[in-house]
Scaffold this active site. Structure first.
Site, PDB file in Angstrom:
ATOM      1  N   GLY A   1       0.797  -1.228   0.000  1.00  0.00           N
ATOM      2  CA  GLY A   1       0.000   0.000   0.000  1.00  0.00           C
ATOM      3  C   GLY A   1       0.827   1.276   0.000  1.00  0.00           C
ATOM      4  O   GLY A   1       0.282   2.365   0.139  1.00  0.00           O
TER       5      GLY A   1
ATOM      6  N   ASP B   1      -5.401  -0.906 -17.251  1.00  0.00           N
ATOM      7  CA  ASP B   1      -5.723  -0.262 -15.969  1.00  0.00           C
ATOM      8  C   ASP B   1      -4.938   1.037 -15.783  1.00  0.00           C
ATOM      9  O   ASP B   1      -5.168   1.754 -14.814  1.00  0.00           O
ATOM     10  CB  ASP B   1      -5.456  -1.206 -14.794  1.00  0.00           C
ATOM     11  CG  ASP B   1      -4.053  -1.767 -14.808  1.00  0.00           C
ATOM     12  OD1 ASP B   1      -3.688  -2.410 -15.819  1.00  0.00           O
ATOM     13  OD2 ASP B   1      -3.301  -1.562 -13.837  1.00  0.00           O
TER      14      ASP B   1
ATOM     15  N   ASP C   1      -0.610   7.165 -14.162  1.00  0.00           N
ATOM     16  CA  ASP C   1       0.156   6.041 -13.628  1.00  0.00           C
ATOM     17  C   ASP C   1       1.527   5.877 -14.266  1.00  0.00           C
ATOM     18  O   ASP C   1       1.763   5.007 -15.106  1.00  0.00           O
ATOM     19  CB  ASP C   1      -0.645   4.733 -13.784  1.00  0.00           C
ATOM     20  CG  ASP C   1      -1.602   4.559 -12.621  1.00  0.00           C
ATOM     21  OD1 ASP C   1      -1.863   5.552 -11.917  1.00  0.00           O
ATOM     22  OD2 ASP C   1      -2.096   3.439 -12.411  1.00  0.00           O
TER      23      ASP C   1
HETATM   24  P1  AMP Z   1       0.734  -0.202 -11.494  1.00  0.00           P
HETATM   25  O1  AMP Z   1       1.266  -1.086 -12.565  1.00  0.00           O
HETATM   26  O2  AMP Z   1       1.769   0.491 -10.659  1.00  0.00           O
HETATM   27  O3  AMP Z   1      -0.246   0.772 -12.036  1.00  0.00           O
HETATM   28  O4  AMP Z   1      -0.027  -1.149 -10.444  1.00  0.00           O
HETATM   29  C1  AMP Z   1      -0.885  -2.189 -10.803  1.00  0.00           C
HETATM   30  C2  AMP Z   1      -1.787  -2.560  -9.653  1.00  0.00           C
HETATM   31  O5  AMP Z   1      -1.018  -2.945  -8.518  1.00  0.00           O
HETATM   32  C3  AMP Z   1      -2.699  -1.445  -9.186  1.00  0.00           C
HETATM   33  O6  AMP Z   1      -3.917  -2.022  -8.825  1.00  0.00           O
HETATM   34  C4  AMP Z   1      -1.957  -0.879  -7.985  1.00  0.00           C
HETATM   35  O7  AMP Z   1      -2.833  -0.267  -7.072  1.00  0.00           O
HETATM   36  C5  AMP Z   1      -1.329  -2.129  -7.395  1.00  0.00           C
HETATM   37  N1  AMP Z   1      -0.101  -1.847  -6.637  1.00  0.00           N
HETATM   38  C6  AMP Z   1       1.097  -1.470  -7.135  1.00  0.00           C
HETATM   39  N2  AMP Z   1       1.994  -1.311  -6.147  1.00  0.00           N
HETATM   40  C7  AMP Z   1       1.362  -1.581  -4.994  1.00  0.00           C
HETATM   41  C8  AMP Z   1       1.746  -1.614  -3.605  1.00  0.00           C
HETATM   42  N3  AMP Z   1       2.985  -1.317  -3.206  1.00  0.00           N
HETATM   43  N4  AMP Z   1       0.801  -1.952  -2.716  1.00  0.00           N
HETATM   44  C9  AMP Z   1      -0.442  -2.263  -3.080  1.00  0.00           C
HETATM   45  N5  AMP Z   1      -0.860  -2.279  -4.348  1.00  0.00           N
HETATM   46  C10 AMP Z   1       0.014  -1.932  -5.292  1.00  0.00           C
HETATM   47 MG    MG Z   2      -1.769   1.545 -12.228  1.00  0.00          MG
END
Ligand code: AMP
Ligand code: MG
Length: 481
Positions: free
Chosen positions: A118, A243, A253
């Site tokens: 998180g 996403d 993102d």
């Molecule tokens: P991203 O590729 O960074 O956009 O992340 C892909 C998914 O993983 C999204 O649903 C993010 O919220 C989740 N996510 C990425 N890093 C974390 C983290 N450290 N803790 C919790 N969820 C994460």
């Molecule tokens: Mg993302």
């Protein structure tokens, strides 16, 4: 601050209400005062920006929430995702009356965190903060941020790093993946959700005969325009999963993104993307792929009086707008960068010859356009091994520009060719100092990148103007964040 609490009027199945969980020893990182002004923050809110940007203070008018969505990641269906480390902490009106989301990234785990903690680390927060600002100043639609805070709390990645939070702003946090989640898991919510998306983001579509088709076309066109702008400034997003793209075509993102330095179309900043799915040159076609996936989710919205097969065809037809929109904006922008008239039949070919020289000679994308703009042709040629190829290009270039209004073309170039982009080594230096609680380099880059098209000799350093020498190892960007 004026609130517009509209997301929480949707079905509670689409989000989870919760408060941020602050980090230990939160401290000021950087504040974007001009943006806070745009968002009509009161003096009291401005004075409390550190508390707001570290999750210690939230607003009575809005109950923070984590959104659920799904997505295709690296071409594969990934199932349910969601805000795993960020919360929508407010929706407010800016000076123009437009609703802007305030999203606190790194705010603690949520029901959608899966295995994650998180949190966000200072390194990735500084990178996202500066990149959002850089893109906005370059004129590319993008999220931005009001500010970020650092902390004394360790967060484990490949090594122990410092936790941080960033208050991101965006005109929209509804991702293509929202539609994928709803269609997969809660199909009954699809009509109302789509209706709201149209009302909130594309109200002009409501007056058309088929608002959903008009909406789909708009989303497709805005995404095509955004990607054409990425290509023109040399930006590689790095993680173009469904996403990570929103429905308003503004950049969202940032992970292992990068700005192109030496011109390498197959360049990728994401070292975990082994197949090279998200290289710079693939971005336009990946955008198309993502939108195709997205359109599938609109199939169930076939109006009662419509033939089902016809509806599918008409949805597919919307995607036919993608390529022409992309090409129109890309060609127009490239002509402007080159100082060539967009109506001339040879301008695009001539631009392609220039890009091929940059590629084969491994010249810096940004600097080469600046040299072209300054008529420093000898300087470019001196960096070429194949000098004759450059002379051939120059002869064609000058023959197209002959008899044209050079003063106007050159003035157009100045609006299209930045002196400064955020090079990896620039961000890296700012990060290393920030990790020692020194934000002076963040501040310098923030100011420099506020006006990328303006030469700022007092503020720039030599390293801002080009790639590091080829014998210096490249900064490796970790994809963890
Ligand atoms: P991203 O590729 O960074 O956009 O992340 C892909 C998914 O993983 C999204 O649903 C993010 O919220 C989740 N996510 C990425 N890093 C974390 C983290 N450290 N803790 C919790 N969820 C994460
Ligand atoms: Mg993302």
């Amino acid at each position: 601050m004026q609130f517009n609490t509209r997301y929480s009027t949707l079905s509670p199945k689409l989000y989870h209400h919760q408060l941020p969980s602050p980090l230990k020893g939160a401290k000021a990182g950087h504040f974007n005062a001009a943006l806070a002004e745009q968002l009509e923050w009161s003096d009291k809110d401005k004075a409390q920006w550190v508390e707001i940007c570290s999750g210690q203070k939230t607003f009575e008018e809005f109950e923070p929430l984590a959104m659920v969505y799904a997505g295709h990641q690296f071409g594969q269906w990934a199932g349910q995702l969601g805000d795993g480390r960020g919360l929508l902490i407010a929706q407010i009106l800016n000076k123009q009356g437009q609703t802007i989301d305030l999203h606190l990234k790194g705010a603690g785990s949520t029901p959608y965190s899966r295995m994650g903690d998180g949190r966000a680390v200072l390194r990735s927060v500084v990178r996202e903060y500066l990149a959002g600002h850089a893109l906005n100043s370059l004129g590319v639609a993008s999220s931005n941020a009001v500010g970020f805070t650092s902390s004394e709390q360790g967060v484990q990645r490949e090594k122990l790093e410092l936790g941080a939070m960033m208050l991101r702003t965006s005109d929209c946090h509804i991702r293509l993946g929202h539609f994928e989640w709803i269609n997969q898991y809660q199909g009954d919510l699809l009509p109302e959700f789509t209706q709201k998306c149209i009302e909130w983001h594309y109200p002009e579509c409501l007056d058309t005969e088929q608002p959903i088709l008009a909406f789909a076309t708009q989303v497709i066109q805005r995404t095509a325009v955004m990607i054409s702008h990425w290509q023109l400034v040399g930006f590689a997003h790095g993680v173009m999963n469904t996403d990570n793209l929103n429905i308003t075509g503004s950049t969202l993102d940032f992970g292992p993104y990068g700005f192109m330095e030496r011109f390498r179309p197959n360049w990728i900043n994401n070292h975990s993307d082994y197949q090279g799915r998200y290289t710079y040159q693939q971005q336009p076609s990946i955008g198309h792929w993502n939108l195709w996936q997205w359109l599938n989710n609109l199939v169930p919205l076939c109006p009662a009086n419509y033939d089902k097969e016809q509806w599918k065809d008409d949805l597919a037809q919307c995607l036919e707008h993608y390529e022409p929109t992309f090409l129109e904006h890309y060609k127009m922008g490239l002509s402007q960068k080159m100082g060539l008239p967009s109506f001339h039949k040879d301008s695009f070919d001539c631009a392609m010859i220039f890009l091929r020289i940059l590629q084969s000679e491994q010249l810096d994308y940004t600097l080469s356009f600046i040299r072209l703009q300054n008529h420093e042709y000898e300087a470019i040629k001196d960096d070429c091994l194949d000098r004759r190829a450059f002379e051939g290009f120059l002869a064609q270039y000058e023959s197209i520009r002959e008899h044209q209004d050079i003063i106007t073309l050159d003035a157009e170039m100045e609006k299209a060719n930045p002196h400064y982009i955020l090079r990896n080594h620039m961000a890296q230096k700012a990060i290393e100092l920030a990790e020692r609680n020194d934000f002076s380099e963040v501040e310098r880059l923030f100011t420099l990148l506020s006006q990328p098209y303006l030469k700022q000799p007092e503020l720039e350093t030599t390293e801002d103007l080009g790639p590091l020498p080829s014998d210096v190892p490249e900064v490796m960007v970790s994809c963890s964040s």
